[in-house]
Design a protein around this motif. Structure first.
Motif, mmCIF file in Angstrom:
data_model
loop_
_atom_site.group_PDB
_atom_site.id
_atom_site.type_symbol
_atom_site.label_atom_id
_atom_site.label_comp_id
_atom_site.label_asym_id
_atom_site.label_seq_id
_atom_site.Cartn_x
_atom_site.Cartn_y
_atom_site.Cartn_z
ATOM 1 N N LEU A 34 0.841 -1.201 0.000
ATOM 2 C CA LEU A 34 0.000 0.000 0.000
ATOM 3 C C LEU A 34 0.873 1.247 0.000
ATOM 4 O O LEU A 34 0.582 2.221 -0.712
ATOM 5 C CB LEU A 34 -0.932 0.006 1.216
ATOM 6 N N GLY A 35 1.955 1.231 0.792
ATOM 7 C CA GLY A 35 2.854 2.378 0.833
ATOM 8 C C GLY A 35 3.429 2.704 -0.531
ATOM 9 O O GLY A 35 3.518 3.873 -0.931
ATOM 10 N N GLU A 36 3.798 1.670 -1.278
ATOM 11 C CA GLU A 36 4.343 1.890 -2.623
ATOM 12 C C GLU A 36 3.282 2.483 -3.545
ATOM 13 O O GLU A 36 3.594 3.337 -4.381
ATOM 14 C CB GLU A 36 4.857 0.564 -3.187
ATOM 15 N N ALA A 37 2.027 2.048 -3.368
ATOM 16 C CA ALA A 37 0.953 2.532 -4.242
ATOM 17 C C ALA A 37 0.598 3.986 -3.973
ATOM 18 O O ALA A 37 0.165 4.700 -4.890
ATOM 19 C CB ALA A 37 -0.288 1.651 -4.074
ATOM 20 N N VAL A 38 0.788 4.448 -2.736
ATOM 21 C CA VAL A 38 0.363 5.809 -2.381
ATOM 22 C C VAL A 38 1.546 6.725 -2.059
ATOM 23 O O VAL A 38 1.361 7.837 -1.576
ATOM 24 C CB VAL A 38 -0.622 5.781 -1.196
ATOM 25 N N ILE A 39 2.751 6.241 -2.316
ATOM 26 C CA ILE A 39 3.983 7.020 -2.119
ATOM 27 C C ILE A 39 4.157 7.400 -0.640
ATOM 28 O O ILE A 39 4.395 8.562 -0.292
ATOM 29 C CB ILE A 39 4.025 8.278 -3.015
ATOM 30 N N LEU A 40 3.989 6.429 0.238
ATOM 31 C CA LEU A 40 4.245 6.593 1.664
ATOM 32 C C LEU A 40 5.089 5.411 2.140
ATOM 33 O O LEU A 40 4.974 4.307 1.593
ATOM 34 C CB LEU A 40 2.942 6.632 2.468
ATOM 35 N N SER A 41 5.887 5.637 3.149
ATOM 36 C CA SER A 41 6.701 4.542 3.680
ATOM 37 C C SER A 41 5.824 3.553 4.438
ATOM 38 O O SER A 41 4.768 3.918 4.968
ATOM 39 C CB SER A 41 7.775 5.094 4.621
ATOM 40 N N PRO A 42 6.241 2.284 4.504
ATOM 41 C CA PRO A 42 5.476 1.307 5.302
ATOM 42 C C PRO A 42 5.332 1.738 6.762
ATOM 43 O O PRO A 42 4.292 1.491 7.383
ATOM 44 C CB PRO A 42 6.303 0.022 5.182
ATOM 45 N N SER A 43 6.346 2.399 7.295
ATOM 46 C CA SER A 43 6.264 2.853 8.687
ATOM 47 C C SER A 43 5.199 3.933 8.846
ATOM 48 O O SER A 43 4.504 3.985 9.868
ATOM 49 C CB SER A 43 7.617 3.373 9.177
ATOM 50 N N MET A 44 5.028 4.791 7.824
ATOM 51 C CA MET A 44 3.988 5.813 7.895
ATOM 52 C C MET A 44 2.612 5.162 7.854
ATOM 53 O O MET A 44 1.703 5.561 8.605
ATOM 54 C CB MET A 44 4.138 6.807 6.742
ATOM 55 N N ILE A 45 2.437 4.159 7.004
ATOM 56 C CA ILE A 45 1.168 3.421 6.968
ATOM 57 C C ILE A 45 0.892 2.806 8.337
ATOM 58 O O ILE A 45 -0.230 2.874 8.852
ATOM 59 C CB ILE A 45 1.195 2.321 5.891
ATOM 60 N N ALA A 46 1.934 2.237 8.950
ATOM 61 C CA ALA A 46 1.772 1.625 10.272
ATOM 62 C C ALA A 46 1.379 2.670 11.312
ATOM 63 O O ALA A 46 0.524 2.411 12.173
ATOM 64 C CB ALA A 46 3.068 0.929 10.684
ATOM 65 N N HIS A 47 1.994 3.861 11.251
ATOM 66 C CA HIS A 47 1.661 4.930 12.201
ATOM 67 C C HIS A 47 0.210 5.386 12.032
ATOM 68 O O HIS A 47 -0.493 5.643 13.023
ATOM 69 C CB HIS A 47 2.597 6.119 12.011
#
Length: 281
Positions: A34-47
């Motif tokens: 998901l992070g790659e699809a929306v240009i966010l890091s995996p850690s940001m998605i987790a936060h």
């Protein structure tokens, strides 16, 4: 429900994050994908999913696009700050997050925690002569956020009694009603909610004049919430709560058994399907 979950479940950022997690998993995506699809890091998605951070408006729009959520996360974003409910409902909304059991009776509208997005939108549009679309969006996403308690592990037991008026009032049109009724039936079939319908043929019964919700808690007295037009009351006086409970028990006796109730709800949903097809051949 643990103390930790109680303290966080009413936080809109936590509700937002939980909705993101549910939608991401339903789409079969990892946090990395998901992070790659929306240009966010995996850690940001987790936060975001943990309720520690909120996305920027442009990030929320990309989340909606990646998850095909029809603008849900962009509309929900402004509600993470500020007042979320009408003043008369604030105490009841907070109590819902701590309840171990919620029993509701509805006179004419589907109770809020069971409403679909399109049904809720139609309800709010009808309440205001000159509604502002952005304000309706906020009201809708707040209402949908309340339904998260039905997804929370260890969340409250829910029992709802619907007057047949709820099934017959065409809120939002036949297609919206068909989807709404199927949503309720699915909750009932899954065992997540006990559902009863009081048919018109039952005649007079104890709760027919007022919407009502009863709440039971682990470590505080039972409470009730009753609502009218633009007003409501949170009640924790033991004698009054007992009276409401007695009325609710009488309403249960007037209702169809759960299986027959679900059958009736599904039958009316099919009627709406047929009506919608005849209107749009």
């Amino acid at each position: 429900m643990t103390d930790a979950s109680r303290s966080s479940s009413s936080d809109p950022k936590v509700m937002y994050g939980e909705e993101l997690r549910v939608r991401r998993e339903a789409a079969g995506l990892t946090q990395l994908a998901l992070g790659e699809a929306v240009i966010l890091s995996p850690s940001m998605i987790a936060h975001i999913e943990a309720g520690r951070r909120k996305p920027r408006p442009e990030d929320a729009k990309r989340l909606d696009k990646a998850l095909c959520t029809d603008g849900f996360f962009a509309r929900f974003l402004p509600t993470l700050d500020g007042r979320r409910y009408a003043e008369h409902f604030n105490q009841a909304a907070d109590a819902e997050t701590r309840a171990v059991a919620i029993c509701s009776y509805a006179v004419s509208l589907v109770p809020g925690i069971f409403q679909t997005e399109h049904y809720a939108r139609a309800v709010f549009r009808a309440q205001y002569a000159n509604y502002v679309p952005e304000e309706v969006d906020k009201l809708v996403v707040n209402r949908l956020a309340r339904a998260q308690i039905l997804r929370t592990p260890g969340g409250p037991t829910a029992w709802t009694i619907l007057n047949e008026n709820v099934l017959r009032a065409v809120v939002g049109g036949p297609a919206v009603m068909a989807a709404q009724l199927r949503h309720i039936a699915e909750l009932g079939r899954s065992g997540r909610v006990f559902v009863q319908v009081i048919p018109h043929a039952a005649g007079a019964h104890a709760t027919m004049t007022s919407m009502m919700s009863l709440m039971r808690f682990e470590d505080e007295p039972d409470a009730a919430y009753v609502e009218g037009l633009y007003t409501g009351a949170f009640v924790d006086d033991p004698a009054m709560v007992r009276a409401y409970r007695d009325a609710y028990d009488l309403a249960k006796a007037a209702g169809l058994p759960p299986e027959a109730s679900l059958g009736m709800i599904e039958s009316v949903a099919k009627e709406y399907d047929l009506h919608d097809l005849s209107a749009h051949p």
